[in-house]
Design a protein around this motif. Structure first.
Motif, PDB file in Angstrom:
ATOM      1  N   UNK A  61       0.802  -1.221   0.000  1.00 39.51           N
ATOM      2  CA  UNK A  61       0.000   0.000   0.000  1.00 39.51           C
ATOM      3  C   UNK A  61       0.840   1.279   0.000  1.00 39.51           C
ATOM      4  N   UNK A  62       2.117   1.151   0.201  1.00 41.27           N
ATOM      5  CA  UNK A  62       2.978   2.340   0.318  1.00 41.27           C
ATOM      6  C   UNK A  62       2.977   3.137  -0.982  1.00 41.27           C
ATOM      7  N   UNK A  63       2.800   4.438  -0.849  1.00 39.58           N
ATOM      8  CA  UNK A  63       2.829   5.331  -2.005  1.00 39.58           C
ATOM      9  C   UNK A  63       1.526   5.416  -2.769  1.00 39.58           C
ATOM     10  N   UNK A  64       0.500   4.717  -2.301  1.00 39.67           N
ATOM     11  CA  UNK A  64      -0.785   4.725  -3.008  1.00 39.67           C
ATOM     12  C   UNK A  64      -1.546   6.015  -2.723  1.00 39.67           C
ATOM     13  N   UNK A  65      -2.273   6.493  -3.736  1.00 41.24           N
ATOM     14  CA  UNK A  65      -3.191   7.619  -3.518  1.00 41.24           C
ATOM     15  C   UNK A  65      -4.561   7.117  -3.096  1.00 41.24           C
ATOM     16  N   UNK A  66      -4.812   5.828  -3.315  1.00 40.32           N
ATOM     17  CA  UNK A  66      -6.058   5.207  -2.900  1.00 40.32           C
ATOM     18  C   UNK A  66      -5.965   3.710  -3.109  1.00 40.32           C
ATOM     19  N   UNK A  67      -6.767   2.961  -2.363  1.00 41.47           N
ATOM     20  CA  UNK A  67      -6.734   1.506  -2.492  1.00 41.47           C
ATOM     21  C   UNK A  67      -8.130   0.936  -2.304  1.00 41.47           C
ATOM     22  N   UNK A  68      -8.363  -0.182  -2.964  1.00 38.45           N
ATOM     23  CA  UNK A  68      -9.650  -0.887  -2.888  1.00 38.45           C
ATOM     24  C   UNK A  68      -9.483  -2.187  -2.120  1.00 38.45           C
ATOM     25  N   UNK A  69     -10.377  -2.396  -1.162  1.00 34.77           N
ATOM     26  CA  UNK A  69     -10.353  -3.607  -0.353  1.00 34.77           C
ATOM     27  C   UNK A  69     -11.719  -4.282  -0.361  1.00 34.77           C
ATOM     28  N   UNK A  70     -11.705  -5.595  -0.339  1.00 33.82           N
ATOM     29  CA  UNK A  70     -12.918  -6.349  -0.080  1.00 33.82           C
ATOM     30  C   UNK A  70     -12.587  -7.443   0.908  1.00 33.82           C
ATOM     31  N   UNK A  71     -13.600  -7.984   1.535  1.00 33.40           N
ATOM     32  CA  UNK A  71     -13.413  -9.012   2.548  1.00 33.40           C
ATOM     33  C   UNK A  71     -13.970 -10.316   2.000  1.00 33.40           C
ATOM     34  N   UNK A  72     -13.138 -11.084   1.283  1.00 40.82           N
ATOM     35  CA  UNK A  72     -13.661 -12.316   0.678  1.00 40.82           C
ATOM     36  C   UNK A  72     -14.108 -13.291   1.756  1.00 40.82           C
ATOM     37  N   UNK A  73     -15.356 -13.742   1.715  1.00 46.19           N
ATOM     38  CA  UNK A  73     -15.861 -14.607   2.782  1.00 46.19           C
ATOM     39  C   UNK A  73     -15.386 -16.043   2.646  1.00 46.19           C
ATOM     40  N   UNK A  74     -14.956 -16.612   3.767  1.00 47.20           N
ATOM     41  CA  UNK A  74     -14.662 -18.041   3.802  1.00 47.20           C
ATOM     42  C   UNK A  74     -15.842 -18.718   4.476  1.00 47.20           C
ATOM     43  N   UNK A  75     -16.841 -19.053   3.669  1.00 47.31           N
ATOM     44  CA  UNK A  75     -18.096 -19.571   4.208  1.00 47.31           C
ATOM     45  C   UNK A  75     -17.996 -21.016   4.692  1.00 47.31           C
ATOM     46  N   UNK A  76     -16.833 -21.650   4.486  1.00 49.34           N
ATOM     47  CA  UNK A  76     -16.632 -22.997   5.010  1.00 49.34           C
ATOM     48  C   UNK A  76     -16.058 -22.971   6.425  1.00 49.34           C
ATOM     49  N   UNK A  77     -15.610 -21.801   6.861  1.00 50.76           N
ATOM     50  CA  UNK A  77     -14.965 -21.661   8.168  1.00 50.76           C
ATOM     51  C   UNK A  77     -15.990 -21.816   9.287  1.00 50.76           C
ATOM     52  N   UNK A  78     -15.678 -22.664  10.260  1.00 48.96           N
ATOM     53  CA  UNK A  78     -16.607 -22.872  11.368  1.00 48.96           C
ATOM     54  C   UNK A  78     -16.773 -21.617  12.213  1.00 48.96           C
ATOM     55  N   UNK A  79     -15.735 -20.760  12.220  1.00 54.47           N
ATOM     56  CA  UNK A  79     -15.835 -19.466  12.901  1.00 54.47           C
ATOM     57  C   UNK A  79     -15.775 -18.365  11.853  1.00 54.47           C
ATOM     58  N   UNK A  80     -16.711 -18.409  10.938  1.00 55.12           N
ATOM     59  CA  UNK A  80     -16.750 -17.448   9.837  1.00 55.12           C
ATOM     60  C   UNK A  80     -16.737 -16.007  10.332  1.00 55.12           C
ATOM     61  N   UNK A  81     -17.545 -15.695  11.340  1.00 48.38           N
ATOM     62  CA  UNK A  81     -17.657 -14.326  11.826  1.00 48.38           C
ATOM     63  C   UNK A  81     -16.362 -13.858  12.491  1.00 48.38           C
ATOM     64  N   UNK A  82     -15.783 -14.706  13.336  1.00 50.29           N
ATOM     65  CA  UNK A  82     -14.543 -14.340  14.008  1.00 50.29           C
ATOM     66  C   UNK A  82     -13.383 -14.197  13.044  1.00 50.29           C
ATOM     67  N   UNK A  83     -13.288 -15.112  12.076  1.00 51.11           N
ATOM     68  CA  UNK A  83     -12.222 -15.049  11.086  1.00 51.11           C
ATOM     69  C   UNK A  83     -12.345 -13.798  10.223  1.00 51.11           C
ATOM     70  N   UNK A  84     -13.562 -13.441   9.847  1.00 52.06           N
ATOM     71  CA  UNK A  84     -13.779 -12.245   9.030  1.00 52.06           C
ATOM     72  C   UNK A  84     -13.343 -10.989   9.776  1.00 52.06           C
ATOM     73  N   UNK A  85     -13.648 -10.923  11.068  1.00 45.94           N
ATOM     74  CA  UNK A  85     -13.245  -9.764  11.857  1.00 45.94           C
ATOM     75  C   UNK A  85     -11.724  -9.647  11.932  1.00 45.94           C
ATOM     76  N   UNK A  86     -11.031 -10.769  12.112  1.00 45.02           N
ATOM     77  CA  UNK A  86      -9.571 -10.747  12.171  1.00 45.02           C
ATOM     78  C   UNK A  86      -8.984 -10.219  10.867  1.00 45.02           C
ATOM     79  N   UNK A  87      -9.541 -10.644   9.753  1.00 50.11           N
ATOM     80  CA  UNK A  87      -9.018 -10.189   8.462  1.00 50.11           C
ATOM     81  C   UNK A  87      -9.342  -8.720   8.227  1.00 50.11           C
ATOM     82  N   UNK A  88     -10.519  -8.288   8.660  1.00 51.53           N
ATOM     83  CA  UNK A  88     -10.857  -6.866   8.551  1.00 51.53           C
ATOM     84  C   UNK A  88      -9.903  -6.022   9.379  1.00 51.53           C
TER      85      UNK A  88
END
Length: 287
Positions: A61-88
């Motif tokens: 990200x260094x030197x960027x004027x802007x960046x795009x992020x998405x949070x790809x869901x791992x819907x097979x994860x037994x702790x989907x919600x917790x894992x998503x928060x960690x990645x966010x």
């Protein structure tokens, strides 16, 4: 320099290609050099980083004027919600460390709610994390994806039915193609906000119901496709049969329930409209 993550997916690839076509310098974040090869051939810089590798993400990200992020869901994860928060949290931490001047994220209609919106809650959390950092943010909140129709094509082609959890079958909602989302992301990067937190709601070209989708499929395929309701009591098991974890299946069921009851809805009645309509999307899908 604009940095695009998720470039191997639908929205990220459209955003990156649109920026390149307009002559903007682009850097893509990929998980392997191999995945970056086609983008390097198009003139983009390539950074290899995993979301949870904050040092590598910061460097990307260094030197960027802007960046795009998405949070790809791992819907097979037994702790989907917790894992998503960690990645966010990891994404936001890297953006802070890189002193990113503007972030664009893929959020969702309904992200203003903290609960009862299923997996939308995870990207709502990422949106709120960015707001707390004071990094200028553009949150693109699109409608239900037209691409969700893809998942139901085996039943359409094999059984001549279109099973729907959007109920009743004549209930119309906004649906948007990921192409329109990617173009909206590119536009948001080129035109940063004048406010700390800009919400860009993206409605469909029109609203559609399961009956409308079945009719469009019937016309394009040249045979009768019948819309059929999936009873709510069967939703969780249906999702689990598709490979989702128990928690993911429950959150997806919750999302559909709250689409149907109107909780997941746009804030702005005059929100931006997408360009791809159902008929053109279906024609391309079945071609």
């Amino acid at each position: 320099m604009f940095v695009i993550s998720g470039v191997t997916g639908n929205t990220g690839s459209v955003a990156a290609q649109s920026l390149i076509d307009q002559g903007h310098p682009v850097r893509v974040i990929v998980r392997s050099e191999e995945k970056g090869t086609p983008w390097k051939a198009k003139g983009a810089e390539v950074s290899v980083a995993e979301i949870m590798d904050i040092d590598a993400m910061t460097k990307a990200l260094e030197g960027a004027s802007g960046a795009y992020f998405l949070l790809p869901p791992d819907l097979t994860n037994e702790d989907f919600l917790g894992d998503s928060l960690k990645r966010a949290e990891a994404i936001v931490e890297a953006a802070k460390a890189a002193r990113l001047p503007h972030a664009v994220i893929l959020s969702s209609v309904g992200a203003q709610h903290g609960d009862k919106v299923g997996p939308i809650s995870t990207i709502g959390q990422m949106e709120r994390l960015f707001v707390a950092t004071n990094i200028p943010l553009s949150a693109v909140r699109p409608a239900y994806f037209l691409e969700n129709i893809n998942d139901l094509m085996p039943a359409v082609l094999q059984d001549g039915v279109y099973p729907s959890m959007i109920l009743p079958l004549d209930h119309k909602i906004d649906m948007v193609a990921t192409k329109d989302i990617g173009l909206t992301v590119a536009d948001a990067l080129i035109n940063p906000p004048a406010v700390p937190h800009r919400v860009i709601e993206l409605k469909g070209a029109k609203q559609y119901s399961a009956k409308d989708i079945a009719a469009a499929l019937s016309k394009s395929l040249g045979r009768q496709i019948t819309p059929v309701p999936v009873p709510q009591e069967a939703w969780v098991d249906t999702f689990k049969q598709s490979g989702l974890s128990q928690q993911s299946a429950e959150t997806m069921a919750e999302m559909h329930e709250n689409i149907n009851n109107g909780r997941i809805e746009f804030l702005d009645p005059n929100a931006r409209k997408a360009g791809v309509d159902l008929a053109s999307f279906i024609e391309k899908l079945v071609a």
